[in-house]
Design a protein around this motif. Structure first.
Motif, PDB file in Angstrom:
ATOM      1  N   UNK A 281       0.823  -1.216   0.000  1.00 12.36           N
ATOM      2  CA  UNK A 281       0.000   0.000   0.000  1.00 12.36           C
ATOM      3  C   UNK A 281       0.853   1.261   0.000  1.00 12.36           C
ATOM      4  N   UNK A 282       0.325   2.287  -0.630  1.00  7.93           N
ATOM      5  CA  UNK A 282       0.928   3.610  -0.699  1.00  7.93           C
ATOM      6  C   UNK A 282      -0.159   4.614  -0.323  1.00  7.93           C
ATOM      7  N   UNK A 283      -0.005   5.457   0.699  1.00  4.17           N
ATOM      8  CA  UNK A 283       1.191   5.795   1.463  1.00  4.17           C
ATOM      9  C   UNK A 283       1.857   4.577   2.116  1.00  4.17           C
ATOM     10  N   UNK A 284       3.186   4.655   2.227  1.00  2.00           N
ATOM     11  CA  UNK A 284       3.952   3.482   2.630  1.00  2.00           C
ATOM     12  C   UNK A 284       4.032   3.308   4.142  1.00  2.00           C
ATOM     13  N   UNK A 285       3.910   4.396   4.912  1.00  2.00           N
ATOM     14  CA  UNK A 285       3.922   4.325   6.376  1.00  2.00           C
ATOM     15  C   UNK A 285       2.785   5.204   6.882  1.00  2.00           C
TER      16      UNK A 285
END
Length: 516
Positions: A3-7
């Motif tokens: 998934x993105x955003x990654x964090x």
């Protein structure tokens, strides 16, 4: 695909580099200590803490929360990270001291050498040209290029100093967040702004063939990933060993903070061209596919021993709110216990010294801890919180020699980023429950899905969890300018010297419907 955003956690103002097969990324930490975190990755998607550049900055009274002073929303901002001729460089300003700091080290783990650079350079980007001359690019609305002396101690007498870009558009926030490079013979500066036309953060880029030429360009990326008109922008760019390019930008996500987003780009005749939209799923081959990453947040049994130099180093997902008083905490006096004593009178959670925090993480997170408050004094509070201007907390308190569990929350009058909740006022008490045993098990739950930004609290009665107080709405504001933190705290309102013992800290990142 990932998934993105990654964090889904607060890592704003990103700068990213690659050294051989390893990526490093620096982020703003403001009033948290240790500060200036640098993360490490081998695929730009999964990250772990590589180091903190400093344990404390200048140890000022405000950085130590002394006499009602503080550095909320200040401290270190928007560092520039570079690797040049076998040396790592990190440069940033601190908005409380109004100084520019340069740290250098031949290794990412340090020890980092500190020096102060003459002048104050907002959102600066450090650049070494092919002829070894060094420059800073910085500013707000007006973006300047300034040549540094060879020892990087300040502006070079008679050196280059010129305005290279000025934001002429009608804006809420003028150009800032500079990231400067020389790529394929062109000088490239990335900037962000918030125009009145878009109402959200967008990415701009200007280029020139020499440092004397006119920089030309404009907007290159404008996307909110279909998320509340929250623009994805501001950060550095980096190439992979295979020659692919990515921008590491961030997006505002309410109370959890500003979170990292990867955006692919390529170069067309020397001009960077971003993808039209940030992908919601992304995959980048790892340079070390067998590597197992340490977590960015996590549980802690508080079983520690002194290292060779005699120091105790907590796990790297912990940070103190402001500079800690090391004489008032221990993880070795009693094995498996984080013990904290109060050393000053504090009006509320905001001014509690030695609050130990981790980033809250979405979509939801849950923290559980055992607390022994048998040595609290009257007027003391100790417990578990979500630290933000509009904070919420569950605490064990002692009044007239009797113990109570309370839930407190600081309410915001509006949902805007403006307004200041940092003052001497106590939070609102929403429930108080008498308890006979000062050893209690507490839980905090935060739900950040779709900007819900709610926290709630519970205690274990020996059989089941029981909610206490209200479901509280947290609001991201510029008073802290930071995503909310999950924290352990103890403070005194009447008499110092009380002690709280925390043990068996558990932290889970979950989906909201997994709440126990």
């Amino acid at each position: 695909m990932y998934p993105n955003p990654i964090i889904w956690a607060d890592y704003p103002d990103l700068d990213v580099i690659r050294v051989e097969d390893t990526y490093y990324m620096v982020s703003t930490t403001m009033h948290m200590m240790p500060g200036c975190v640098i993360l490490r990755s081998y695929d730009l998607i999964h990250w772990e803490v590589a180091t903190y550049v400093y344990d404390t900055l200048d140890d000022t009274p405000a950085q130590r929360l002394v006499d009602g002073q503080h550095i909320y929303s200040k401290g270190m901002w928007a560092a520039s990270l570079r690797y040049h001729q076998g040396m790592f460089y990190v440069i940033f300003v601190a908005n409380d001291t109004r100084k520019t700091y340069l740290y250098t080290s031949p290794t990412i783990s340090g020890v980092w050498k500190k020096q102060v650079v003459e002048g104050f350079y907002h959102d600066c980007s450090l650049f070494f040209d092919d002829d070894e001359r060094a420059y800073l690019v910085y500013g707000n609305t007006e973006i300047y290029l300034t040549e540094l002396s060879s020892d990087l101690s300040g502006p070079k007498p008679g050196g280059v100093h010129r305005l290279i870009v000025k934001d002429e558009q009608s804006h809420h926030l003028g150009y800032e967040g500079a990231h400067f490079y020389k790529i394929n013979g062109k000088y490239v500066v990335f900037l962000i702004h918030i125009t009145k036309a878009t109402g959200r953060r967008t990415q701009a880029c200007y280029t020139a063939d020499s440092l004397e030429d006119v920089f030309t360009g404009g907007e290159v990326f404008n996307d909110d990933m279909d998320y509340f008109n929250s623009g994805v922008a501001q950060g550095g760019i980096v190439d992979t060993p295979n020659g692919d390019w990515y921008a590491m930008l961030f997006q505002d996500h309410g109370a959890v903070g500003r979170i990292p987003v990867l955006v692919p780009l390529h170069f067309d005749q020397g001009i960077p061209v971003f993808a039209s939209k940030a992908p919601k799923q992304i995959h980048i081959p790892s340079t070390r596919p067998e590597h197992r990453y340490n977590p960015l947040v996590g549980s802690d049994s508080f079983n520690y021993a002194a290292e060779e130099d005699g120091r105790i180093r907590l796990r790297d997902f912990w940070q103190w709110n402001h500079t800690p008083n090391h004489e008032l905490w221990s993880v070795t006096e009693k094995r498996g216990v984080y013990r904290v004593r109060t050393g000053q009178i504090s009006p509320n959670l905001t001014f509690a010294v030695n609050t130990l925090t981790q980033r809250s993480m979405g979509p939801a997170c849950e923290a559980i801890v055992m607390l022994d408050g048998s040595r609290l004094n009257d007027g003391d509070y100790a417990g578990l919180c979500f630290l933000i201007g509009s904070y919420g907390m569950i605490a064990l308190t002692k009044q007239d020699s009797k113990f109570y569990l309370v839930m407190h929350a600081r309410n915001s009058e509006d949902s805007t980023i403006f307004g200041n909740l940092i003052d001497q006022e106590p939070a609102t008490e929403h429930e108080r429950i008498p308890v006979s045993d000062p050893v209690v098990k507490l839980k905090a739950f935060g739900n950040f899905e779709n900007n819900l930004d709610e926290c709630s609290f519970a205690y274990f009665d020996g059989v089941e969890w029981r909610d206490i107080g209200i479901i509280h709405k947290m609001v991201y504001k510029l008073d802290h300018f930071m995503g909310c933190r999950t924290g352990l705290f103890a403070y005194s309102t009447q008499m110092v010297g009380g002690t709280a013992d925390f043990s068996n800290f558990e932290y889970r990142v979950i989906n909201p419907d997994e709440k126990q």
